[in-house]
Design a protein around this motif. Sequence first.
Motif, PDB file in Angstrom:
ATOM      1  N   CYS A  14       0.835  -1.203   0.000  1.00 54.83           N
ATOM      2  CA  CYS A  14       0.000   0.000   0.000  1.00 54.83           C
ATOM      3  C   CYS A  14       0.870   1.254   0.000  1.00 54.83           C
ATOM      4  N   LEU A  15       0.321   2.320  -0.564  1.00 56.62           N
ATOM      5  CA  LEU A  15       0.922   3.646  -0.510  1.00 56.62           C
ATOM      6  C   LEU A  15      -0.056   4.567   0.202  1.00 56.62           C
ATOM      7  N   SER A  44       4.812  -1.687   2.398  1.00 51.62           N
ATOM      8  CA  SER A  44       3.941  -0.513   2.357  1.00 51.62           C
ATOM      9  C   SER A  44       4.733   0.750   2.659  1.00 51.62           C
ATOM     10  N   LEU A  45       4.253   1.855   2.107  1.00 51.47           N
ATOM     11  CA  LEU A  45       4.867   3.156   2.303  1.00 51.47           C
ATOM     12  C   LEU A  45       3.846   4.056   2.983  1.00 51.47           C
ATOM     13  N   ILE A  46       4.235   4.657   4.117  1.00 52.38           N
ATOM     14  CA  ILE A  46       3.345   5.547   4.853  1.00 52.38           C
ATOM     15  C   ILE A  46       4.104   6.845   5.122  1.00 52.38           C
ATOM     16  N   ASN A 139      11.111   9.817  -2.408  1.00 54.47           N
ATOM     17  CA  ASN A 139      10.705  10.100  -3.790  1.00 54.47           C
ATOM     18  C   ASN A 139      10.947   8.908  -4.704  1.00 54.47           C
ATOM     19  N   LYS A 140      12.069   8.237  -4.526  1.00 51.77           N
ATOM     20  CA  LYS A 140      12.375   7.061  -5.345  1.00 51.77           C
ATOM     21  C   LYS A 140      11.416   5.912  -5.024  1.00 51.77           C
ATOM     22  N   ALA A 141      11.202   5.635  -3.740  1.00 49.87           N
ATOM     23  CA  ALA A 141      10.307   4.540  -3.336  1.00 49.87           C
ATOM     24  C   ALA A 141       8.886   4.801  -3.824  1.00 49.87           C
ATOM     25  N   ARG A 142       8.435   6.043  -3.703  1.00 50.35           N
ATOM     26  CA  ARG A 142       7.090   6.418  -4.154  1.00 50.35           C
ATOM     27  C   ARG A 142       6.955   6.245  -5.662  1.00 50.35           C
ATOM     28  N   ARG A 143       7.933   6.731  -6.432  1.00 55.27           N
ATOM     29  CA  ARG A 143       7.897   6.571  -7.891  1.00 55.27           C
ATOM     30  C   ARG A 143       7.875   5.095  -8.282  1.00 55.27           C
ATOM     31  N   GLN A 144       8.685   4.292  -7.595  1.00 60.06           N
ATOM     32  CA  GLN A 144       8.712   2.854  -7.892  1.00 60.06           C
ATOM     33  C   GLN A 144       7.354   2.221  -7.611  1.00 60.06           C
ATOM     34  N   TRP A 145       6.729   2.601  -6.489  1.00 60.02           N
ATOM     35  CA  TRP A 145       5.420   2.042  -6.161  1.00 60.02           C
ATOM     36  C   TRP A 145       4.404   2.442  -7.226  1.00 60.02           C
ATOM     37  N   ILE A 146       4.370   3.698  -7.586  1.00 58.68           N
ATOM     38  CA  ILE A 146       3.414   4.183  -8.593  1.00 58.68           C
ATOM     39  C   ILE A 146       3.655   3.486  -9.933  1.00 58.68           C
ATOM     40  N   SER A 147       4.904   3.364 -10.333  1.00 55.98           N
ATOM     41  CA  SER A 147       5.233   2.697 -11.607  1.00 55.98           C
ATOM     42  C   SER A 147       4.805   1.236 -11.612  1.00 55.98           C
ATOM     43  N   ALA A 153      -5.831   4.365  -9.603  1.00 60.36           N
ATOM     44  CA  ALA A 153      -6.278   5.731  -9.901  1.00 60.36           C
ATOM     45  C   ALA A 153      -5.263   6.740  -9.380  1.00 60.36           C
ATOM     46  N   ARG A 154      -5.113   7.837 -10.111  1.00 68.96           N
ATOM     47  CA  ARG A 154      -4.095   8.844  -9.784  1.00 68.96           C
ATOM     48  C   ARG A 154      -4.709  10.227  -9.667  1.00 68.96           C
ATOM     49  N   PHE A 155      -3.996  11.088  -8.942  1.00 77.02           N
ATOM     50  CA  PHE A 155      -4.276  12.503  -8.964  1.00 77.02           C
ATOM     51  C   PHE A 155      -3.543  13.075 -10.179  1.00 77.02           C
ATOM     52  N   ALA A 156      -3.993  14.197 -10.669  1.00 76.27           N
ATOM     53  CA  ALA A 156      -3.378  14.809 -11.845  1.00 76.27           C
ATOM     54  C   ALA A 156      -1.904  15.127 -11.639  1.00 76.27           C
ATOM     55  N   ASP A 157      -1.490  15.448 -10.409  1.00 76.11           N
ATOM     56  CA  ASP A 157      -0.097  15.828 -10.174  1.00 76.11           C
ATOM     57  C   ASP A 157       0.791  14.656  -9.749  1.00 76.11           C
ATOM     58  N   ASP A 158       0.299  13.427  -9.798  1.00 71.41           N
ATOM     59  CA  ASP A 158       1.126  12.261  -9.474  1.00 71.41           C
ATOM     60  C   ASP A 158       2.176  12.083 -10.566  1.00 71.41           C
ATOM     61  N   GLU A 159       3.429  12.248 -10.166  1.00 69.51           N
ATOM     62  CA  GLU A 159       4.525  12.092 -11.113  1.00 69.51           C
ATOM     63  C   GLU A 159       5.143  10.719 -10.962  1.00 69.51           C
ATOM     64  N   LEU A 160       5.588  10.178 -12.084  1.00 68.69           N
ATOM     65  CA  LEU A 160       6.306   8.916 -12.039  1.00 68.69           C
ATOM     66  C   LEU A 160       7.761   9.124 -11.840  1.00 68.69           C
TER      67      LEU A 160
END
Length: 160
Positions: A14-15, A44-46, A139-147, A153-160
């Motif tokens: 989970c993120l 999971s990332l919190i 930032n790296k862990a978050r990008r990896q999770w999103i990728s 579903a994403r917010f418009a400003d979610d960057e990879l």
Amino acid sequence: MEDDYLLGGVIEDCLFDGCFSGVSLDPASNDRDGREEVVTIDRSLIRMQAFLAKGDITHQSPVKASEVSPKLKITNSVFAFSSAKMRGFRRLERTWQRVFESHGNTLLWLPDDPIPPELPLPPEGFDLLTGNEARDYWNKARRQWISAHPDVARFADDEL
């Protein structure tokens, strides 16, 4: 996420990005006792984010625990604190007391401010990173999770 009935379970892959409080394991009633239950937090990332609360810009602990909360197994997860004015040190201390297994985790102190000496540090199984190194790690862990989750579903400003 609320588990105020103190049930066991698994929080996996989970993120939680920008929480005032992450996982609540604090009973809404005094007649509950979850000490024999287990809550597993795995992969999971919190990230905690400060909000205005009771006149302060602050956030709580990533896990809100009490003396009767379930035991915690935390593995391969990242907890990130964003405010030097974090409240809930006692809850954080109770969280660490409930941990019976922990490995492969990272605790990130995102502010440039030093870690307050009264901040309860986690048990073995957590690496600690601070400042720029912590922010880069998040930032790296978050990008990896999103990728790794292209269908979420994403917010418009979610960057990879």
